[in-house]
Design an enzyme around this catalytic site. Structure first.
Site, PDB file in Angstrom:
ATOM      1  N   HIS A   1      38.602  41.193  27.697  1.00 56.94           N
ATOM      2  CA  HIS A   1      38.059  40.440  28.913  1.00 56.94           C
ATOM      3  C   HIS A   1      36.547  40.639  29.034  1.00 56.94           C
ATOM      4  CE1 HIS A   1      37.251  39.690  33.278  1.00 56.94           C
ATOM      5  NE2 HIS A   1      38.469  38.795  33.111  1.00 56.94           N
TER       6      HIS A   1
ATOM      7  N   ASP B   1      41.228  49.318  30.002  1.00 58.73           N
ATOM      8  CA  ASP B   1      41.316  48.476  30.920  1.00 58.73           C
ATOM      9  C   ASP B   1      42.732  48.201  31.520  1.00 58.73           C
ATOM     10  OD1 ASP B   1      41.268  46.352  32.315  1.00 58.73           O
ATOM     11  OD2 ASP B   1      39.913  44.878  31.383  1.00 58.73           O
TER      12      ASP B   1
ATOM     13  N   GLN C   1      45.637  44.281  33.794  1.00 57.48           N
ATOM     14  CA  GLN C   1      46.836  43.681  33.676  1.00 57.48           C
ATOM     15  C   GLN C   1      47.907  44.545  33.240  1.00 57.48           C
ATOM     16  OE1 GLN C   1      47.019  40.533  34.507  1.00 57.48           O
ATOM     17  NE2 GLN C   1      44.830  40.128  34.240  1.00 57.48           N
TER      18      GLN C   1
ATOM     19  N   LYS D   1      44.891  42.307  41.757  1.00 59.65           N
ATOM     20  CA  LYS D   1      46.039  41.623  40.768  1.00 59.65           C
ATOM     21  C   LYS D   1      47.150  42.528  41.013  1.00 59.65           C
ATOM     22  CE  LYS D   1      42.296  40.854  37.358  1.00 59.65           C
ATOM     23  NZ  LYS D   1      42.489  39.361  37.373  1.00 59.65           N
TER      24      LYS D   1
ATOM     25  N   CYS E   1      38.153  34.163  30.834  1.00 57.58           N
ATOM     26  CA  CYS E   1      37.003  35.176  30.729  1.00 57.58           C
ATOM     27  C   CYS E   1      37.316  36.062  29.294  1.00 57.58           C
ATOM     28  CB  CYS E   1      37.061  36.409  31.834  1.00 57.58           C
ATOM     29  SG  CYS E   1      36.594  35.669  33.576  1.00 57.58           S
TER      30      CYS E   1
HETATM   31  C1  PLP Z   1      42.170  42.712  31.287  1.00 53.70           C
HETATM   32  C2  PLP Z   1      41.120  42.519  32.520  1.00 53.70           C
HETATM   33  N1  PLP Z   1      40.440  42.995  32.688  1.00 53.70           N
HETATM   34  C3  PLP Z   1      39.291  43.055  33.724  1.00 53.70           C
HETATM   35  C4  PLP Z   1      39.484  42.113  34.731  1.00 53.70           C
HETATM   36  C5  PLP Z   1      38.146  41.947  35.739  1.00 53.70           C
HETATM   37  O1  PLP Z   1      39.017  41.997  36.947  1.00 53.70           O
HETATM   38  P1  PLP Z   1      38.053  41.968  38.071  1.00 53.70           P
HETATM   39  O2  PLP Z   1      37.513  40.663  38.195  1.00 53.70           O
HETATM   40  O3  PLP Z   1      39.080  42.116  39.391  1.00 53.70           O
HETATM   41  O4  PLP Z   1      37.092  42.779  38.163  1.00 53.70           O
HETATM   42  C6  PLP Z   1      40.766  41.096  34.457  1.00 53.70           C
HETATM   43  C7  PLP Z   1      40.768  40.121  35.627  1.00 53.70           C
HETATM   44  O5  PLP Z   1      40.732  38.880  35.272  1.00 53.70           O
HETATM   45  C8  PLP Z   1      41.403  41.226  33.734  1.00 53.70           C
HETATM   46  O6  PLP Z   1      42.313  40.585  33.535  1.00 53.70           O
END
Ligand code: PLP
Lengths: 432, 137
Positions: free
Chosen positions: A145, A222, A225, A248, A389
């Site tokens: 992401h 990270d 998910q 999430k 993203c």
């Molecule tokens: C794998 C992953 N990392 C990071 C993020 C970023 O999350 P946030 O926008 O809540 O900071 C997301 C959200 O879409 C994600 O799916």
């Protein structure tokens, strides 16, 4: 920590709990806990298939926010009076339960942040600027992401460090043989996603971490998910930094976590500076508060953190192993049903549901994902369209965009069936 | 079924008008919405201040591609001055469908690209629109 078993995952659901039958989640019953799932879109029942973007919230979370604002709204760590003490104890109690949920050894290692993005930026700014120098290597992956990509690009540009990427197979698995080669470059950090938000790939975190450590690298994972969808035990994974977003995982927006090993956090300089994060301040110099507050400058998102505490209690009540089993079963059903009933559709990501989270990206040959999402909306079905993203990943797969359906605890086979019906309608419209 | 996907919009999407590269264009301009992956390349052949030929290539959603098809029909054969004054609202009217804010970027891609092409043309000076090669079709 009262609601959480030692592994931080599977509290025994009470035998009378109608949400669990024969050890499995009954999503049809769980749905009743989520007020929004009783609403309609364009006059039709809402079919929410965008939980990877943000999950819906159970009543328990909504009531936790409401209860704070109506009953004991006050700043934390300051007041001597009753409601401030209640706010502080609710806020810190939530931290302890969130920390226990991922089996952190100590709750002072859990920094409350707004989201996964902020957590990664915190590490990049604080740990990164103190530890990454010219010529140092940071290993990332093609799955990332943007949140786990752009902060490292900025750091690398500033320090003259080098980014290397673990490539993926066409199915979306990390190419472990290339990873082994990259580790020979003696990277300082390996940062990768636990579960891909676009393809659903579940990465072998413990194995990859052990390899990184053997090569002398630290590991950031990270978990945006992963924490909402499967049991996460940071001690068993062995990682150094682990980040996630509250919104999430059934919690409010504005809540999230950075977990890191205590000795790393203690050695790291502060990220943001101001009130709450100091011990003593003179006009020219200050000393830092202890963990975790050293990294929580200013008034935190008190209500969101309390709400995330309620979300963690809710998930613990369901049992994360059951949540994972439910979503694995659903993703297997979705892959099979969609492929069978929607002619010509392209599905991406691992075919093995055991190695895949509840994320189903797809494309119809006849329509762009935006058109697909727009037409699905007309029948109440919410899916995401675009690059989610993950532009470099779409580039790698040679796809301008994809549509994506994604699941949570409340998702059902009926949701998948509604998606299939909607997709067949889209095909009819575009083919006629 | 849906306002946005009227038959003529789908028809322009399936069989876009003026689709394909121009042999000798006076100006070529690319436009993209990186967020959705829509992209078009717009080419104009300008002779004596008139858009004699126009062509586009691209890929993307029905709205972006139908909009490019309609826009190219509209400007073909028009004097540059008329093309200059062809505004975003005129394109929306031409599309004749309700565009939600989320899809406005798709609908406007062809228009943004046209503005870019006209700016390029202006930069390259008056000789660009006198280039006889521009007349080739
Ligand atoms: C794998 C992953 N990392 C990071 C993020 C970023 O999350 P946030 O926008 O809540 O900071 C997301 C959200 O879409 C994600 O799916």
């Amino acid at each position: 920590m009262t609601m959480t078993s030692e592994s931080g995952t599977d509290a025994p659901g009470s035998a009378a709990d109608p949400r669990i039958r024969d050890g499995r989640l009954v999503a049809e019953v769980i749905r009743a806990d989520f007020p929004i799932l009783g609403t309609t879109a364009h006059g039709l029942p809402l079919v929410y298939l965008d939980s990877a973007a943000t999950s819906q919230k159970p009543l328990a979370v909504i009531e936790a926010l409401d209860g704070y604002y109506r009953g004991y709204n006050a700043n934390v760590h300051r007041g001597i009076y009753d409601i401030s003490e209640r706010a502080t104890s609710a806020y810190e109690g939530a931290r302890a339960r969130i920390a226990a949920f991922i089996n952190a050894p100590e709750s002072c290692e859990l920094i409350n942040v707004r989201n996964a993005t902020e957590a990664i930026n915190l590490v990049a700014w604080s740990w990164g600027r103190a530890n990454i120098g010219e010529g140092d290597v940071i290993v990332l992956t093609e799955l990332e992401h943007h949140a786990n990509l752009v902060p490292w690009q900025l750091l690398a540009a500033e320090k003259g460090a080098r980014l290397e990427f673990i490539p993926i197979t066409d199915e979306g698995y990390l190419r472990q043989e290339v990873y082994a080669e990259l580790l020979k470059l003696k990277p300082k950090l390996v940062a990768f996603t636990h579960v891909s938000n676009t393809l659903g790939t579940i990465n072998p975190v413990a194995e990859m971490t052990a390899q990184a450590h053997a090569a002398g690298a630290l590991v950031l994972v990270d978990g945006a998910q992963a924490v909402p969808h499967l049991p996460v035990n940071v001690q068993a994974l062995g990682v150094d930094f682990y980040v996630f977003s509250g919104h999430k995982m059934l919690g409010p927006t504005g809540s999230g976590g950075l977990w890191a090993r205590r000795e790393l956090l203690e050695a790291m300089p502060p990220f943001m500076a101001g009130g709450d994060m100091i011990r003593t301040v003179t006009l020219r110099a200050s000393t830092w508060n202890e963990l975790p507050w050293k990294f929580e400058a200013g008034t935190p998102d008190i209500s969101a953190t309390i709400g995330l505490g309620a979300a963690v209690d809710y998930l613990t009540g369901l049992g994360m192993a059951r949540v994972r089993a439910h979503e694995q079963e659903l993703v297997a059903y979705a892959l099979e049903t969609i492929e069978e009933k929607v002619p010509g559709i392209s599905l991406y990501g691992p075919r093995d549901a055991a190695r895949r989270g509840g994320v189903v990206p797809f494309n119809l040959p006849e329509a762009h994902p935006h058109d697909v999402a727009q037409l699905l909306d007309r029948v109440g079905v919410c899916v995401r369209a675009g690059h989610h993203c993950t532009m470099p990943l779409h580039e790698r797969l040679n796809l301008p965009a994809t549509a994506r359906a994604s699941f949570s605890v409340y998702s059902t086979r009926q949701d998948v069936d509604a998606l299939v019906d909607g997709l067949r309608d889209v095909q009819r419209i575009f083919r006629s | 079924m849906d306002d946005l996907y009227r038959d003529y919009i789908l028809e322009h999407y399936r069989r876009p008008h003026n689709f394909g590269p121009l042999e000798d264009a006076s100006v070529t301009r690319e436009g993209a919405n990186p967020l959705c992956g829509d992209r078009i390349t717009l080419q104009l052949g300008v002779v004596d201040g008139v858009v004699q030929t126009v062509g586009f290539t691209g890929r993307g959603c029905a709205i972006s591609q139908a909009s490019a098809s309609l826009l190219t029909d509209e400007i073909k054969g028009k004097p540059l001055a008329d093309v200059q004054s062809f505004g975003a609202d005129d394109l929306l009217e031409l599309l004749g469908i309700q565009i939600s804010p989320a899809r406005l970027k798709c609908a406007m891609l062809s228009h943004d690209t046209l503005r870019g092409a006209l700016a390029l043309l202006a930069e390259s000076g008056p000789e660009a629109d006198k280039d006889p090669a521009g007349a080739a079709t």
